[in-house]
Write an enzyme that holds these catalytic residues in place. Structure first.
Site, PDB file in Angstrom:
ATOM      1  N   GLY A 172     -18.357 -17.327 -34.890  1.00  0.00           N
ATOM      2  CA  GLY A 172     -17.043 -17.399 -34.635  1.00  0.00           C
ATOM      3  C   GLY A 172     -16.638 -18.927 -34.011  1.00  0.00           C
ATOM      4  N   TYR A 185     -15.771 -26.641 -42.562  1.00  0.00           N
ATOM      5  CA  TYR A 185     -15.079 -27.101 -41.641  1.00  0.00           C
ATOM      6  C   TYR A 185     -16.199 -27.798 -40.624  1.00  0.00           C
ATOM      7  CZ  TYR A 185     -15.834 -22.721 -38.812  1.00  0.00           C
ATOM      8  OH  TYR A 185     -16.306 -21.947 -38.115  1.00  0.00           O
ATOM      9  N   SER A 220     -22.152 -21.070 -33.026  1.00  0.00           N
ATOM     10  CA  SER A 220     -22.442 -21.295 -34.579  1.00  0.00           C
ATOM     11  C   SER A 220     -21.327 -20.687 -35.316  1.00  0.00           C
ATOM     12  CB  SER A 220     -23.584 -20.553 -35.223  1.00  0.00           C
ATOM     13  OG  SER A 220     -23.347 -19.167 -34.866  1.00  0.00           O
ATOM     14  N   LYS A 221     -21.073 -21.077 -36.498  1.00  0.00           N
ATOM     15  CA  LYS A 221     -20.137 -20.493 -37.448  1.00  0.00           C
ATOM     16  C   LYS A 221     -20.047 -19.022 -37.576  1.00  0.00           C
ATOM     17  CE  LYS A 221     -19.347 -24.784 -39.929  1.00  0.00           C
ATOM     18  NZ  LYS A 221     -19.357 -25.426 -41.560  1.00  0.00           N
ATOM     19  N   ARG A 222     -21.287 -18.811 -37.421  1.00  0.00           N
ATOM     20  CA  ARG A 222     -21.504 -17.035 -37.836  1.00  0.00           C
ATOM     21  C   ARG A 222     -20.718 -16.314 -36.552  1.00  0.00           C
ATOM     22  NH1 ARG A 222     -26.448 -18.716 -39.102  1.00  0.00           N
ATOM     23  NH2 ARG A 222     -27.181 -18.768 -41.092  1.00  0.00           N
TER      24      ARG A 222
END
Length: 484
Positions: free
Chosen positions: A251, A16, A247-249
């Site tokens: 959340g 995403y 970042s995606k990590r």
């Protein structure tokens, strides 16, 4: 002759698209639109190990939702396609062969295990690993299926960045990096430069994480004898703690998540454009047209901006109010899917009336569900909410019951059930009961909604209907009587 401004957004379809990615689309879009130039969407899909099916469609959907239209790219076409890197391999091979012919690239069949040994040797000796120090003396003629490496000729570089200022890159920043992988696909380091030059890109706008690689990029521009574009490296967007990159990590949600939670695209565009940029005034609400007119690269801050979801939600509330005032029909259309399931049999006309009295309390469209349920179903009586209200704490249950009974008696006399007549009756009741507005209106409001807050009382009562208002007030009177 001054060049036409051409910018690009070149995401990788690896999942995403989150907040940080999107700001790297907004700024080049604004630069292009302001200059009357061209904005290109290019999909950098050469990392097949991380490729996610459907990610390209999600990128396209997100940009369209935000109103960021592109002049060339997927779904639009253009003179400089294809716009997927996996479809441009012949172009990369052509430029790779130019580098081979000039002695600036070579085929490298060194096994990965051997390269690992070189890396360990450098580490043991206390030196940073640079592959150019282990460059093979003999190399085969390159063909597709072999890694193709750039041949570095290290030197000191100076360049200007529109955000970071004048910068330097030393010899230690340049190495023999891979141009084309064994799978026949190019690396980002090679492909993006070839794509930019063949698409006439004038401004490269991206995150500051690419700064450490600029030595290799500058060396490649030199080796290919092509003009450098204008560089714009954007500071990071930090997570809510303000200590590390969002970042995606950690959340970071996708933009479509926020859309599904009732954030308006205008608010999201406004919010992201102002993450690390301002026009030097106190203005906070910017339309897309405002941003196109006022955006300046020299107003981008060098310091990282902290992602503040509360600010986004506040801004969204402002945009809901703005949209209602300027285009209520459009707000009704967007709100359609956010109404509570209990409202499914309610007419659009009634929904529109309800929207007109609660819109200024909405922070997101999703708030509609919780804030309007009592318009459609009777709320559960919660005497604790009534008895613990800050205006009613000192009153006994009997006093509250008497006050509500007086309200019922007064409201029964209202024949033409309009906000004006209801308001008149309530004001008369204030005088008759010798109470202050918070003391009289709070128990009525709570009894009708049992919600933390509700909109203007006369308008709410009109929508509920006289019959429902009296029934709910009597239900609370009975509950208070039973309590005693």
């Amino acid at each position: 002759m001054k060049k036409k401004v051409v910018t690009r957004f070149a995401p990788s379809p690896t999942g995403y698209i989150h907040i940080g990615n999107v700001r790297s689309a907004i700024y080049p879009y604004l630069v292009a639109r302001q200059a009357g130039g061209k904005f290109i969407l290019r999909i950098e899909d050469t990392d097949r190990a991380r490729y996610v099916e459907g990610a390209t469609e999600l990128i396209v959907e997100t940009l369209k939702w935000l109103g960021l239209d592109w002049d060339e790219g997927p779904g639009v076409g253009g003179d400089n396609g294809p716009y997927f890197q996996t479809e441009r391999t012949d172009i990369y091979y052509e430029w790779g062969k130019k580098l081979i012919a000039s002695g600036r690239a070579y085929a490298d069949t060194t096994p990965a295990e051997k390269i690992g040994e070189y890396r360990e040797k450098a580490k043991a000796e206390g030196y940073p690993f640079l592959y150019r120090n282990y460059r093979p003396a003999e190399t085969p003629e390159w063909e597709v299926g072999m890694p193709l490496r750039f041949k570095a000729e290290p030197k000191n570089y100076e360049y200007h960045d529109e955000v970071m200022g004048d910068l330097k890159m030393g010899e230690e920043t340049q190495d023999d990096f891979i141009l084309i992988k064994a799978d026949g696909l190019p690396t980002y380091n090679f492909a993006h430069i070839i794509d930019d030059v063949t698409m006439d890109v004038t401004h490269v706008i991206r995150g500051q994480e690419y700064l450490p690689s600029m030595g290799n990029y500058l060396a490649l521009y030199d080796a290919l004898q092509i003009e450098r574009p204008i560089f714009v490296h954007l500071p990071h967007i930090l997570g809510p703690s303000g200590t590390k990159k969002l970042s995606k990590r950690d959340g970071a949600k996708s933009v479509t998540n926020y859309r599904d939670e009732g954030i308006l695209p205008e608010a999201m565009l406004n919010f992201l454009a102002c993450l690390g940029w301002n026009d030097g005034t106190e203005q906070e609400i910017f339309t897309k047209e405002d941003l196109i007119e006022k955006f300046r690269l020299d107003r981008i801050q060098r310091a990282s901006a902290r992602f503040d979801e509360q600010k986004l939600v506040w801004l969204n509330g402002q945009w809901i109010r703005k949209l209602f005032v300027e285009n209520p029909e459009e707000l009704h259309r967007r709100a359609h899917e956010f109404w509570d399931e209990y409202a499914k049999d309610t007419t659009d006309e009634r929904k529109n009336i309800i929207m007109s009295i609660i819109y200024d309390r909405l922070k997101t469209l999703a708030d509609l569900r919780g804030m309007t349920r009592y318009f459609f179903v009777d709320p559960e009586v919660d005497l604790d909410m009534l008895l613990q209200n800050k205006f009613l704490k000192k009153m006994s249950e009997e006093e509250l019951q008497n006050l509500l009974q007086a309200a019922v008696k007064k409201l029964e006399t209202v024949e033409d059930w309009t906000p004006e007549n209801i308001r008149t009756a309530l004001n008369e009741l204030l005088i008759e009961t010798k109470t202050k507005p918070p003391v009289l209106f709070s128990p009525i409001r709570i009894a009708l909604s049992f919600a933390p807050f509700s909109p203007a009382l006369p308008e709410t009562m009109e929508v509920l209907s006289k019959e429902v208002v009296l029934a709910r007030l009597n239900a609370v009177i009975r509950a208070l009587s039973n309590e005693r």
